[in-house]
Write a protein that holds these residues in place. Structure first.
Motif, PDB file in Angstrom:
ATOM      1  N   LYS A 255       0.859  -1.247  -0.168  1.00  0.00           N
ATOM      2  CA  LYS A 255       0.168   0.041   0.070  1.00  0.00           C
ATOM      3  C   LYS A 255       0.921   1.122   0.046  1.00  0.00           C
ATOM      4  O   LYS A 255       1.830   1.334   0.814  1.00  0.00           O
ATOM      5  CB  LYS A 255      -0.827  -0.204   1.230  1.00  0.00           C
ATOM      6  N   ALA A 256       0.692   2.037  -0.888  1.00  0.00           N
ATOM      7  CA  ALA A 256       1.406   3.349  -1.226  1.00  0.00           C
ATOM      8  C   ALA A 256       0.932   4.552  -0.546  1.00  0.00           C
ATOM      9  O   ALA A 256      -0.407   4.748  -0.368  1.00  0.00           O
ATOM     10  CB  ALA A 256       1.615   3.539  -2.539  1.00  0.00           C
ATOM     11  N   GLU A 257       1.995   5.273   0.240  1.00  0.00           N
ATOM     12  CA  GLU A 257       1.510   6.725   0.565  1.00  0.00           C
ATOM     13  C   GLU A 257       2.628   7.673   0.047  1.00  0.00           C
ATOM     14  O   GLU A 257       3.683   7.607   0.930  1.00  0.00           O
ATOM     15  CB  GLU A 257       1.401   6.688   2.268  1.00  0.00           C
ATOM     16  N   GLY A 258       2.339   8.138  -0.898  1.00  0.00           N
ATOM     17  CA  GLY A 258       3.468   8.992  -1.579  1.00  0.00           C
ATOM     18  C   GLY A 258       4.497   8.056  -2.174  1.00  0.00           C
ATOM     19  O   GLY A 258       4.137   7.184  -2.934  1.00  0.00           O
ATOM     20  N   HIS A 259       5.832   8.411  -1.793  1.00  0.00           N
ATOM     21  CA  HIS A 259       6.914   7.673  -2.394  1.00  0.00           C
ATOM     22  C   HIS A 259       7.230   6.292  -1.467  1.00  0.00           C
ATOM     23  O   HIS A 259       8.307   5.627  -1.567  1.00  0.00           O
ATOM     24  CB  HIS A 259       8.241   8.454  -2.437  1.00  0.00           C
ATOM     25  N   THR A 260       6.323   6.250  -0.359  1.00  0.00           N
ATOM     26  CA  THR A 260       6.720   5.117   0.403  1.00  0.00           C
ATOM     27  C   THR A 260       5.535   3.961   0.337  1.00  0.00           C
ATOM     28  O   THR A 260       4.335   4.251   0.467  1.00  0.00           O
ATOM     29  CB  THR A 260       6.618   5.316   1.899  1.00  0.00           C
ATOM     30  N   VAL A 261       5.970   2.737   0.070  1.00  0.00           N
ATOM     31  CA  VAL A 261       5.120   1.504   0.156  1.00  0.00           C
ATOM     32  C   VAL A 261       5.322   0.600   1.458  1.00  0.00           C
ATOM     33  O   VAL A 261       6.483   0.329   1.246  1.00  0.00           O
ATOM     34  CB  VAL A 261       5.205   0.651  -1.173  1.00  0.00           C
ATOM     35  N   ARG A 262       4.390   0.512   2.021  1.00  0.00           N
ATOM     36  CA  ARG A 262       4.398  -0.788   3.078  1.00  0.00           C
ATOM     37  C   ARG A 262       3.951  -1.889   2.258  1.00  0.00           C
ATOM     38  O   ARG A 262       2.668  -2.184   2.029  1.00  0.00           O
ATOM     39  CB  ARG A 262       3.424  -0.233   4.186  1.00  0.00           C
ATOM     40  N   ALA A 274       5.220   8.489  -6.864  1.00  0.00           N
ATOM     41  CA  ALA A 274       4.215   9.238  -5.820  1.00  0.00           C
ATOM     42  C   ALA A 274       2.809   8.510  -6.125  1.00  0.00           C
ATOM     43  O   ALA A 274       2.270   8.935  -7.062  1.00  0.00           O
ATOM     44  CB  ALA A 274       4.373  10.521  -5.402  1.00  0.00           C
ATOM     45  N   THR A 276      -0.953   6.516  -4.186  1.00  0.00           N
ATOM     46  CA  THR A 276      -1.749   6.236  -3.120  1.00  0.00           C
ATOM     47  C   THR A 276      -2.695   4.990  -3.136  1.00  0.00           C
ATOM     48  O   THR A 276      -3.248   4.856  -4.320  1.00  0.00           O
ATOM     49  CB  THR A 276      -2.613   7.487  -2.867  1.00  0.00           C
ATOM     50  N   GLY A 277      -2.598   4.090  -2.221  1.00  0.00           N
ATOM     51  CA  GLY A 277      -3.615   2.923  -2.257  1.00  0.00           C
ATOM     52  C   GLY A 277      -2.613   1.721  -2.708  1.00  0.00           C
ATOM     53  O   GLY A 277      -1.370   1.718  -2.790  1.00  0.00           O
TER      54      GLY A 277
END
Length: 362
Positions: A255-262, A274, A276-277
């Protein structure tokens, strides 16, 4: 020609330009194939997938060798699902070519036109023309046992094309060739398919064959289409582990939030895009740099503690299969692998620059 005749001719011409429109449903025990294929005239589509995915079943259904459980099969607007194989405008090149051993190359190619009612002389003239087109005129009198693998493959292709098929089916057409011959014949086959004006469907498990020969890839897993698109699209945006391995990428979902993906498995990945989702994140094995000690001052924003699970030769490189915080594969030169003193069980730190990752929506 009357107005009615002209209108009828226009309808026939229009239907002839439709190409292939099929929904292939085949049930065999617990296995169910259910795929939809639309292929335009002049287009080459490759069916890719792991063993048991249903590729060959789909090809046999198109040829009429395996009956449909349900669905439809229309070619140039004509329904073929109840038409026997020998009456379909379909040419097939089998994996082992299946040339008649007692016939010469010329008579193998002439066999199809003869079955269509063409006279012996005319059929042999057509066969001679096809052999000449495929660079085999000098081998017209040779029987299959005297032909090389590449020559036999081209005779099989000539035999399929001599019937003027509206659908050409190729079942692993290069699988029986050695690596050197495969390279040459692949290039020749690509040229011949580029000139083919009807529909061509290729079944292969080799990604390079598919990428070189096909205009569009259809990936089948467990009897279903999981992804389709141009070779470039598939290679850049794989959507299953099988496809990622096929094109040589590390693939994860998160799951992305900007340039970071968990990632779904927990770790974080910093990406160029970048978003989202829900997303996929992919990067090639050669984007991974390995260190035996935790690096300091590295410009890579992605850093994971891993363990070497295995090492294997991959072309002229060493491929390291890593487990731990983030399972992945990394490609290194033999010199780099030796300098790092890698062995199964060795602890390493893996880094990947954000600029070498690619994120895209699920």
């Amino acid at each position: 020609m009357t107005g009615t005749d002209s209108a009828a001719a226009d309808v026939r011409a229009e239907s002839r330009a439709e190409g292939l429109d099929a929904r292939l449903v085949v049930e065999r025990g617990a296995f169910r194939l259910d795929i939809t294929l639309t292929v335009a005239p002049g287009e080459v589509v490759a069916l890719l997938g792991p063993n048991g995915a249903g590729k060959t079943t789909a090809l046999r259904a198109l040829a009429g060798l395996t009956p449909l459980t349900e669905g439809h099969l229309r070619l140039d607007g004509v329904a073929l699902e109840h038409t026997p194989p020998e009456s379909r405008p379909v040419g097939v090149v089998f994996q082992d070519y299946l040339l008649f051993p007692h016939l010469t190359a010329l008579d193998n190619v002439a066999f199809g036109p003869r079955c269509q009612g063409v006279s012996k002389a005319a059929a042999r003239a057509q066969a001679a023309d096809w052999l000449d087109r495929l660079g085999l005129a000098a081998h017209a009198g040779a029987k299959p046992r005297k032909l090389s693998g590449g020559q036999a493959q081209r005779v099989a292709l000539a035999r399929a094309l001599a019937t003027n098929p509206r659908l050409l089916l190729l079942d692993e057409p290069l699988a029986a060739l050695d690596a050197r011959t495969r390279l040459e014949v692949r290039a020749q086959l690509r040229r011949h398919l580029a000139d083919f004006e009807a529909v061509a469907v290729l079944v292969t498990h080799d990604p390079l064959d598919a990428m070189v020969l096909a205009d569009r890839l259809v990936v089948v897993e467990e009897g279903r289409i999981v992804q389709e698109g141009t070779p470039a699209d598939i290679a850049r945006r794989p959507r299953t582990d099988y496809i990622a391995q096929l094109v040589g990428l590390n693939l994860y979902r998160g799951k992305a939030e900007g340039h970071t993906v968990r990632l779904d498995t927990g770790p974080l990945v910093t990406t160029t895009e970048a978003l989202t989702g829900p997303v996929y994140v992919a990067f090639p094995p050669n984007a991974v740099t390995l260190h035996r000690a935790r690096p300091t001052g590295s410009s890579a924003r992605n850093l994971w503690h891993c363990e070497v699970g295995g090492l294997e030769t991959h072309g002229d490189q060493i491929r390291a299969v890593l487990t731990g915080e983030l399972p992945l594969v990394a490609d290194l030169t033999t010199v780099a692998a030796a300098e790092l003193d890698l062995y199964p069980g060795a602890e390493v730190w893996a880094t990947v620059k954000a600029t070498q990752t690619h994120a895209y929506p699920v």
